[in-house]
Design a protein around this motif. Structure first.
Motif: not given
Length: 115
Positions: A27, A72-76
Motif C-alpha cells: 500500500s 491512485d491509492n486504491a491501485k497502489n
C-alpha cells in the motif's frame, strides 16, 4: 521489501505526451516520498517530481508546468503525466519509494523524445 514496477515509456515526438505508471507491491499509504527520477546518458540521476512526506508535490524546474505527478491509492499506483515533451526529456525514468528507512527503486522505463 517493496517492489516497484514502472510502465508507460516509449518513443514520442516533440510536443507529445506520455503517462508513466508505477505500481507498488505494498500500500502506498505506508511508503514515503514516492516520486519519479530520470537519468540520461552521461548524466546523474535527477529528481523529476515527487510527493513530500507531508503529501505536497515537488517538481524539477525543467518540468514544472509540463509534468504532473498523481496517485491512485486504491491501485497502489503513482503516475507521471508528461506533456509538451522535449528532446531533453529523453532518459530512463525511475520510480522511487521509501520504506522503513530504505529507498527502493523500480527497474526503469525508457522515454525517448525524437522526431
Amino acid at each position: 521489501q517493496v517492489q516497484l514496477v514502472e510502465s508507460g515509456g516509449g518513443l514520442v515526438q516533440p510536443g507529445g505526451s506520455l503517462r508513466l505508471s508505477c505500481t507498488a507491491s505494498r500500500s502506498i499509504f505506508i511508503l514515503d516520498a514516492m516520486g519519479w527520477y530520470r537519468q540520461a546518458p552521461g548524466n546523474q540521476r535527477e529528481l523529476v517530481a515527487a510527493f513530500t512526506i507531508v503529501g505536497s508535490t515537488n517538481y524539477a524546474d525543467s518540468v514544472r508546468g509540463r509534468f504532473t505527478i498523481s496517485r491512485d491509492n486504491a491501485k497502489n499506483t503513482v503516475y507521471l503525466q508528461m506533456n509538451s515533451l522535449e528532446a531533453e526529456d529523453t532518459a530512463v525514468y525511475y520510480c522511487k519509494a521509501g520504506f522503513r528507512r530504505r529507498d527502493y527503486w523500480g527497474q526503469g522505463t525508457q522515454v525517448t523524445v525524437s522526431s
